[in-house]
Design a protein around this motif. Structure first.
Motif, PDB file in Angstrom:
ATOM      1  N   ILE A  19       1.030  -1.020  -0.006  1.00 49.42           N
ATOM      2  CA  ILE A  19       0.171  -0.010   0.005  1.00 49.42           C
ATOM      3  C   ILE A  19       0.947   1.284  -0.030  1.00 49.42           C
ATOM      4  O   ILE A  19       1.725   1.489   0.860  1.00 49.42           O
ATOM      5  CB  ILE A  19      -1.002  -0.013   1.329  1.00 49.42           C
ATOM      6  N   VAL A  20       0.753   2.109  -0.815  1.00 46.35           N
ATOM      7  CA  VAL A  20       1.434   3.287  -1.127  1.00 46.35           C
ATOM      8  C   VAL A  20       0.500   4.528  -0.682  1.00 46.35           C
ATOM      9  O   VAL A  20      -0.424   4.718  -1.098  1.00 46.35           O
ATOM     10  CB  VAL A  20       1.959   3.470  -2.469  1.00 46.35           C
ATOM     11  N   VAL A  21       0.981   5.250   0.474  1.00 46.08           N
ATOM     12  CA  VAL A  21       0.303   6.425   0.770  1.00 46.08           C
ATOM     13  C   VAL A  21       0.859   7.676   0.225  1.00 46.08           C
ATOM     14  O   VAL A  21       2.063   7.854   0.282  1.00 46.08           O
ATOM     15  CB  VAL A  21       0.448   6.570   2.284  1.00 46.08           C
ATOM     16  N   ALA A  22      -0.033   8.484  -0.506  1.00 44.29           N
ATOM     17  CA  ALA A  22       0.405   9.721  -1.199  1.00 44.29           C
ATOM     18  C   ALA A  22      -0.788  10.925  -0.923  1.00 44.29           C
ATOM     19  O   ALA A  22      -1.684  10.646  -0.410  1.00 44.29           O
ATOM     20  CB  ALA A  22       0.656   9.601  -2.650  1.00 44.29           C
ATOM     21  N   GLY A  23      -0.319  12.090  -1.066  1.00 41.73           N
ATOM     22  CA  GLY A  23      -1.098  13.200  -0.900  1.00 41.73           C
ATOM     23  C   GLY A  23      -0.371  14.567  -0.680  1.00 41.73           C
ATOM     24  O   GLY A  23       0.971  14.431  -0.601  1.00 41.73           O
ATOM     25  N   ASP A  24      -0.914  15.589  -0.530  1.00 42.16           N
ATOM     26  CA  ASP A  24      -0.015  16.886  -0.500  1.00 42.16           C
ATOM     27  C   ASP A  24       0.491  16.766   1.087  1.00 42.16           C
ATOM     28  O   ASP A  24       0.209  16.253   2.035  1.00 42.16           O
ATOM     29  CB  ASP A  24      -1.421  17.955  -0.285  1.00 42.16           C
ATOM     30  N   ASN A  78      10.040  11.652  -8.763  1.00 40.53           N
ATOM     31  CA  ASN A  78      10.315  10.660  -9.505  1.00 40.53           C
ATOM     32  C   ASN A  78      10.514   9.484  -8.442  1.00 40.53           C
ATOM     33  O   ASN A  78       9.997   8.367  -8.994  1.00 40.53           O
ATOM     34  CB  ASN A  78      11.912  10.725 -10.092  1.00 40.53           C
ATOM     35  N   ARG A  79      10.874   9.594  -7.401  1.00 42.00           N
ATOM     36  CA  ARG A  79      11.092   8.508  -6.487  1.00 42.00           C
ATOM     37  C   ARG A  79       9.516   8.032  -6.029  1.00 42.00           C
ATOM     38  O   ARG A  79       9.274   6.736  -6.001  1.00 42.00           O
ATOM     39  CB  ARG A  79      11.793   8.901  -5.115  1.00 42.00           C
ATOM     40  N   VAL A  80       8.709   9.001  -5.685  1.00 40.79           N
ATOM     41  CA  VAL A  80       7.362   8.898  -5.484  1.00 40.79           C
ATOM     42  C   VAL A  80       6.643   8.070  -6.834  1.00 40.79           C
ATOM     43  O   VAL A  80       5.834   7.037  -6.586  1.00 40.79           O
ATOM     44  CB  VAL A  80       6.676  10.388  -5.208  1.00 40.79           C
ATOM     45  N   ARG A  86       4.672   0.706  -8.300  1.00 42.50           N
ATOM     46  CA  ARG A  86       4.739  -0.630  -7.543  1.00 42.50           C
ATOM     47  C   ARG A  86       4.024  -0.918  -6.856  1.00 42.50           C
ATOM     48  O   ARG A  86       3.806  -1.815  -6.071  1.00 42.50           O
ATOM     49  CB  ARG A  86       6.190  -0.502  -7.037  1.00 42.50           C
ATOM     50  N   ALA A  87       2.786  -0.138  -6.496  1.00 44.59           N
ATOM     51  CA  ALA A  87       1.631  -0.140  -5.466  1.00 44.59           C
ATOM     52  C   ALA A  87       0.699  -1.445  -6.050  1.00 44.59           C
ATOM     53  O   ALA A  87       0.436  -1.429  -6.993  1.00 44.59           O
ATOM     54  CB  ALA A  87       1.037   0.931  -5.478  1.00 44.59           C
ATOM     55  N   ASP A  88       0.067  -2.040  -4.962  1.00 50.18           N
ATOM     56  CA  ASP A  88      -1.024  -2.819  -5.188  1.00 50.18           C
ATOM     57  C   ASP A  88      -2.218  -2.055  -4.993  1.00 50.18           C
ATOM     58  O   ASP A  88      -3.324  -2.381  -5.535  1.00 50.18           O
ATOM     59  CB  ASP A  88      -0.942  -4.001  -4.199  1.00 50.18           C
ATOM     60  N   THR A  89      -2.184  -0.943  -4.028  1.00 50.11           N
ATOM     61  CA  THR A  89      -3.318   0.101  -3.801  1.00 50.11           C
ATOM     62  C   THR A  89      -2.770   1.044  -3.407  1.00 50.11           C
ATOM     63  O   THR A  89      -1.538   1.244  -2.806  1.00 50.11           O
ATOM     64  CB  THR A  89      -4.215  -0.812  -3.036  1.00 50.11           C
ATOM     65  N   VAL A  90      -3.365   2.453  -3.586  1.00 46.37           N
ATOM     66  CA  VAL A  90      -2.925   3.584  -3.352  1.00 46.37           C
ATOM     67  C   VAL A  90      -3.781   4.099  -2.352  1.00 46.37           C
ATOM     68  O   VAL A  90      -5.292   4.246  -2.827  1.00 46.37           O
ATOM     69  CB  VAL A  90      -2.603   4.437  -4.713  1.00 46.37           C
ATOM     70  N   VAL A  91      -3.486   4.655  -1.418  1.00 49.74           N
ATOM     71  CA  VAL A  91      -4.329   5.548  -0.395  1.00 49.74           C
ATOM     72  C   VAL A  91      -3.864   6.960  -0.570  1.00 49.74           C
ATOM     73  O   VAL A  91      -2.758   7.418  -0.497  1.00 49.74           O
ATOM     74  CB  VAL A  91      -3.975   5.259   1.091  1.00 49.74           C
ATOM     75  N   LEU A  92      -4.826   7.865  -1.300  1.00 51.45           N
ATOM     76  CA  LEU A  92      -4.703   9.432  -1.332  1.00 51.45           C
ATOM     77  C   LEU A  92      -5.426  10.040  -0.260  1.00 51.45           C
ATOM     78  O   LEU A  92      -6.377   9.932   0.268  1.00 51.45           O
ATOM     79  CB  LEU A  92      -5.250   9.863  -2.666  1.00 51.45           C
TER      80      LEU A  92
END
Length: 646
Positions: A19-24, A78-80, A86-92
């Motif tokens: 799980i990859v967590v992204a956002g502001d 770029n790293r993000v 590579r994520a199976d799911t993304v948490v925004l």
């Protein structure tokens, strides 16, 4: 099917969820992750946390979860991006106290995921719920509905507070669930209906569980289904409850015999609408389906064969297909119309014969219907070209035996040549020739299409398959593969390209000298390729357009070439006049005796002569060596005797 049963690890489950967590910046990503892993809120956490693993027993599926925190700095974009891909799911994440971060989801983050081609479920999370302005109370559904309409990849929306420990575990439960039990393959959110592939899979499962074939699941069959999928029986009161729920909403869902297919499908749609996707996924996976709602790879046994071996249906499979044909021929006209054929394949993910490869390969009547011979010919072609796919579809439509009992791997073609006979029931013929020589007309006539003067060039491989009767006991499926002139160079560049060919036919327009020249060049190329690779094939020369005035020199040359190369004399035919000179039977007969009609090129003859000379030389050397050895031995015996007598 009534109560949720704790999930057990299934053979197709993932070994982990990423799980990859992204956002502001400042939306609470790191605090959310820290609180989820420690079950405590810490006011000061690092700006970006290292990969975090949640306890395996935290959620019922017991699948390891790894959470990846991401930086909000532009320098780390770029790293993000790499982590997101590579994520199976993304948490925004967005911050409930900062409306602009919510707007950025639809203007920045979600378009960014699409640009990166990140095709995974998205969970939208409103963090810092405790900081929301009490005067700005708006329902989550009202806020998110427009965004979810625009971005269908959003699986779930949830709000939480890390500092107040509100709904933090639920965030990653929904994220994991979106991967293990995704909505998209099962359900169309816009129409609120099961997706076609899901319906087809559930229909197959229903038929498999309907042991007596009466079109309904009795109480006993329903209980067997429950035990098979969830390892727990249904109590009589629960069975009554299930049927009452269905009958109250859908009268045709239950009849005097039990739960109908309509009711079975309704129940699954109801589970999904209530968020119990794991119920339907458990059922699908118990019956061997993967995340694409197709049979998992291990459901279809691998077939080992060499390039010059082919795969055919066994008598057991053909008998099953004949019975299946009869059962779906609803109007008893000896033909399967498109509607009947669609019903036959209604338990497969889709009809396997969609597309020109199969649609144009067999004889059809004016309504697009298939006779039994055409139906079996289509299966013969599919098994020849893609045996695993053929096996898979046999399983989908209910083949009752072990999958491998439906097919057999044929003897090697090289062995056939040595034994001077082929035992194959499906024979593949490559049809070569220059443009406008009449190749397509031969294929069309083979599958019952009328002759046409119009010229439609063939730019890719095309197949035609039909039954050829040699005698009452000897019926073969002949597959004609048209090789466009422009594809020959690519074909001869592949060492094993002739391995799948039982016989080759070289067509020329006998009224056109240049047509013969090109056809002859093709014959030499293919014969030479066979000699060089060891995949020699019998060849026939076909002089097409016999209704036109012949070019005398071409006739003489083609006859001479056939004699020089050791193949049968050119076969004159006229598709226009319907005079085929027993062409298709002659093709099958030549393929059945693969040691005959194999052409020899001049280079091949020269190579044979050289090999003979070398063999004789080696024989002479061997004899000479043997004589010398015998002479030396005799001399030694003589010398020993002389010494003894002295």
């Amino acid at each position: 099917m009534v109560r949720a049963v704790p999930n057990t690890v299934n053979p197709h489950a993932r070994t982990g969820v990423r799980i990859v967590v992204a956002g502001d910046q400042g939306t609470g990503k790191s605090s959310l992750i820290s609180t989820a892993s420690t079950e405590n809120f810490r006011p000061n956490v690092a700006p970006v946390l290292p990969p975090t693993t949640l306890a395996v027993d935290l959620y019922p599926d017991r699948v390891p979860i790894t959470i990846i925190d991401t930086s909000s700095r532009v320098a780390d974009s770029n790293r993000v991006a790499e982590e997101l891909q590579r994520a199976d799911t993304v948490v925004l994440t967005y911050a409930c106290d900062r409306p602009e971060t919510l707007e950025n989801l639809s203007t920045v983050w979600l378009p960014h995921l699409r640009n990166l081609e990140v095709n995974v479920p998205v969970i939208v999370v409103g963090c810092k719920l405790d900081l929301r302005d009490e005067n700005q109370q708006v329902s989550l559904e009202q806020v998110m509905s427009p965004i979810m309409q625009q971005f269908r990849e959003i699986e779930t929306c949830i709000e939480c507070s890390a500092s107040r420990l509100i709904q933090v575990p639920e965030v990653f439960y929904y994220a994991q669930k979106a991967v293990l039990h995704p909505t998209a393959p099962l359900f169309d959110q816009e129409t609120q209906t099961l997706k076609p592939r899901c319906v087809r899979a559930l229909k197959r499962i229903f038929i498999l569980c309907d042991s007596d074939g009466d079109g309904a699941l009795s109480d006993a069959e329903l209980n067997d289904f429950q035990v098979r999928c969830f390892n727990a029986p249904l109590q009589p009161a629960e069975i009554v409850g299930v049927k009452k729920v269905v009958q109250d909403k859908l009268s045709e869902g239950v009849n005097e015999r039990g739960l109908t297919l309509t009711g079975f499908l309704f129940l699954h749609a109801l589970f999904i609408e209530k968020g119990r996707l794991e119920t339907t996924w458990t059922v699908l996976r118990k019956f061997g389906y993967n995340d694409e709602i197709k049979l998992a790879d291990d459901a279809v046994p691998p077939l080992k064969r060499t390039p010059d071996q082919s795969v055919e249906l066994t008598h057991e499979a053909i008998d099953f297909l004949k019975t299946t044909f009869e059962s779906f021929d609803a109007d008893l006209d000896g033909m399967l119309r498109p509607r009947e054929l669609e019903e036959l394949f209604s338990t497969a993910p889709e009809s396997p014969w969609i597309g020109n490869l199969y649609e144009d390969a067999v004889e059809r009547n004016a309504f697009g219907g298939l006779s039994l011979d055409a139906f079996l010919s289509e299966w013969a072609l599919m098994t020849l070209l893609n045996p695993s796919f053929s096996l898979e579809n046999l399983i989908y439509i209910g083949f009752p035996g072990e999958p491998l009992s439906a097919v057999r791997v044929t003897r090697k073609r090289r062995v056939d040549r040595k034994k001077q006979h082929s035992e194959r029931n499906v024979l593949q013929c490559f049809v070569f020739g220059p443009r406008k020589s009449g190749k397509s007309a031969i294929l069309n006539s083979f599958i019952g299409r009328p002759y046409s003067e119009a010229y439609n060039p063939t730019n890719e491989d095309r197949y035609a398959v039909n039954v050829v009767d040699i005698s009452r006991e000897n019926r073969k499926y002949l597959v004609l593969k048209e090789i466009p002139e422009g594809e020959v160079a690519r074909l001869v560049a592949d060492k094993e390209s002739l391995a799948s060919c039982d016989i080759a036919v070289f067509v020329h327009d006998r009224s056109d000298e240049s047509s013969w020249r090109v056809s002859y060049d093709l014959l030499v190329q293919i014969a030479g390729h066979g000699e060089n690779t060891g995949y020699e094939v019998p060849c026939l020369i076909v002089a097409a357009k016999d209704d036109l005035d012949p070019f005398a020199l071409a006739i003489q040359e083609s006859t001479r070439v056939s004699q020089d190369m050791g193949v049968e004399a050119p076969i004159p035919i006229s598709v226009k006049l319907g005079d085929f000179n027993s062409l298709f039977r002659r093709i099958v007969t030549a393929a059945e005796h693969p040691h005959l009609s194999i052409p020899e090129t001049e280079a091949g003859k020269t190579r044979k002569q050289i090999n003979k000379i070398l063999s004789r030389s080696l024989l002479c050397v061997s004899v000479g060596t043997a004589v010398a050895v015998v002479g030396i031995g005799a001399y030694r015996i003589y010398a020993a005797r002389k010494s003894a007598s002295g």
